[in-house]
Structure formats: C-alpha cells, structure tokens
Design a protein around this motif. Structure first.
Motif, PDB file in Angstrom:
ATOM      1  N   ARG A   1      50.124  48.374  55.605  1.00  0.00           N
ATOM      2  CA  ARG A   1      49.566  49.431  54.767  1.00  0.00           C
ATOM      3  C   ARG A   1      50.625  50.026  53.864  1.00  0.00           C
ATOM      4  O   ARG A   1      50.583  51.198  53.510  1.00  0.00           O
TER       5      ARG A   1
ATOM      6  N   GLU B   1      45.151  43.154  52.997  1.00  0.00           N
ATOM      7  CA  GLU B   1      46.253  43.056  53.948  1.00  0.00           C
ATOM      8  C   GLU B   1      45.804  43.258  55.390  1.00  0.00           C
ATOM      9  O   GLU B   1      44.917  44.075  55.683  1.00  0.00           O
TER      10      GLU B   1
ATOM     11  N   ASP C   1      42.776  45.646  56.360  1.00  0.00           N
ATOM     12  CA  ASP C   1      42.719  47.102  56.483  1.00  0.00           C
ATOM     13  C   ASP C   1      43.469  47.841  55.386  1.00  0.00           C
ATOM     14  O   ASP C   1      43.737  49.042  55.508  1.00  0.00           O
ATOM     15  N   TYR C   2      43.804  47.136  54.330  1.00  0.00           N
ATOM     16  CA  TYR C   2      44.518  47.780  53.216  1.00  0.00           C
ATOM     17  C   TYR C   2      44.273  46.907  52.001  1.00  0.00           C
ATOM     18  O   TYR C   2      44.384  45.677  52.089  1.00  0.00           O
TER      19      TYR C   2
ATOM     20  N   ARG D   1      42.324  52.377  51.374  1.00  0.00           N
ATOM     21  CA  ARG D   1      42.085  52.012  52.774  1.00  0.00           C
ATOM     22  C   ARG D   1      40.588  51.988  53.010  1.00  0.00           C
ATOM     23  O   ARG D   1      39.841  52.684  52.323  1.00  0.00           O
ATOM     24  N   PRO D   2      40.093  51.218  53.961  1.00  0.00           N
ATOM     25  CA  PRO D   2      38.660  50.969  54.075  1.00  0.00           C
ATOM     26  C   PRO D   2      37.823  52.164  54.542  1.00  0.00           C
ATOM     27  O   PRO D   2      36.599  52.085  54.553  1.00  0.00           O
TER      28      PRO D   2
END
Lengths: 113, 110
Positions: free
Chosen positions: A99, B93, B31-32, B51-52
């Motif tokens: 992230r 990602e 998740d990204y 972000r989801p």
C-alpha cells in the motif's frame, strides 16, 4: 528528494554477452523490483526482492537472474543476452508493507544486436 | 493471463475536456490501486491511488472512481491540459507486489 538510479540510460550489447544492469535506491526501502517495458505490454515484472539476499520470480523471469547483496542495490543479470531481450528495463523500490507507491528509476534502454 | 485490463490503448482529448481511462481486475486479493504517469524518457511516477474501502478519491483535477463489486476502477482527468499528455498505467497491488495494466497514451490537443 527520493532517488532510484540506474547504472546506464542506454546500452548496446551483442547476442550471447553477459549483461549487468544495476539499480541503487537511497530511501532505505525493503522491496526492489525489475520490470521490462515494451510497447503495448505495459510493465511486466521480472524479479523482485523483499530483503537482502531474498528474491522471488515475477511474471517473466526466464533468461534473467538477480542479485541483492546490499539493501540499497539490486542487480539484474542477463546471462546470455538475446535479441528478444531488447527492451526498456525499469527498476523500482518501495516499503515492504505494501500500500505504498513504487519509486521508479529513469530506465535503461537495452539493445541486443 | 492478464490480471489487470486497461482501456483505451490511446486517447486524444481537446484541451479543457475530460479524459477517462478504465481498468478492470480479476484478483479480489488486490488491496491498493495506484495510477502512474509516465513522460517520455522518464520512469513512471505515482499520480493518485485508492484503497478498496473508498469509492472515490479526488486530488486536484484527477479523480479515481472505484467499483468494488464490478472489480473496476477508472481515472478521470478534468480540464485536461497539454501538459497532461503522457502514458498512464493503472496498477493493482497485493502483498507489496503490483500488477500493471498495458498503459494508455493520452494526447491533449491545444
């Protein structure tokens, strides 16, 4: 200012030569990546490393190997260069936990003749 | 097997218009979702990311719209400028590793 540097911007090699591409980052990132970029194919992951001496194959590892002896340096090796490895090679780094953005170097344009 | 599909491959927009680039993914473990912008002779650089758990994110003239159920996300560039002419990559990602779309070459005509 964050920085990822690559050893060469342009490189011309002959078929069968051993080629080393080096990448250095100054951000203390755990993750480092090697991609190749070809028109219409986006960025394809060759190998990545999440720690010193650790490596994992990406989507197109055939014909390539990597070395990471120090945290800041990640090398891509073409054991015996072939014409189909003519491409733009991009190195990137990021924090391990995900992230987070990847920071890219300027790329090395490799031509194999 | 392509995990992130990006369209269109190229896009021409008049100055002041809206540029829209779409991406679709398959792996629900992603998740990204970052977007990168690349100018000729340079490496890609992060433009904006989402972000989801969020359906939209806006930064200046750039907006990401995210549809988790459809597994799609898009980049909108409002009031497009000639300086926005570049190649744009979407990415998805998981566990620190990104899968990239094939890229969209945007040309904004003055």
């Amino acid at each position: 200012d964050v920085k990822v540097t690559q050893s060469s911007r342009y490189l011309v090699k002959r078929t069968g030569e051993k080629v080393f591409l080096e990448c250095v980052q100054d951000m203390d990132h755990e993750n480092m990546f090697w991609y190749r970029q070809d028109p219409g194919l986006g960025l394809r992951l060759i190998y990545f490393s999440y720690d010193v001496k650790m490596k994992e194959k990406g989507d197109i590892p055939e014909g390539y190997s990597v070395s990471r002896e120090k945290k800041e340096r990640f090398s891509l090796i073409l054991e015996s260069a072939s014409t189909n490895q003519t491409s733009m090679y991009l190195c990137a780094s990021s924090y391990r936990t995900g992230r987070y953005e990847q920071y890219f170097g300027p790329g090395t344009r490799l031509t194999v003749t | 097997q392509q995990q992130v599909k990006q369209s269109p491959q190229s896009l021409i927009v008049q100055k002041g218009g809206i540029s829209i680039i779409n991406c679709a993914y398959e792996n629900t473990a992603f998740d990204y979702f970052p977007w990168y912008q690349q100018f000729p002779g340079k490496g890609p650089a992060l433009l904006i990311a989402i972000r989801p758990d969020v359906s939209e994110k806006k930064e200046g003239r750039f907006t990401i719209s995210f549809n988790k159920s459809a597994k799609q996300f898009s980049l909108h560039i409002m009031d497009s400028q000639p300086g926005d002419s570049a190649t744009y990559f979407c990415a998805a990602e998981n566990a620190g590793k990104s899968t990239f779309g094939d890229g969209t070459t945007l040309t904004v005509k003055p």
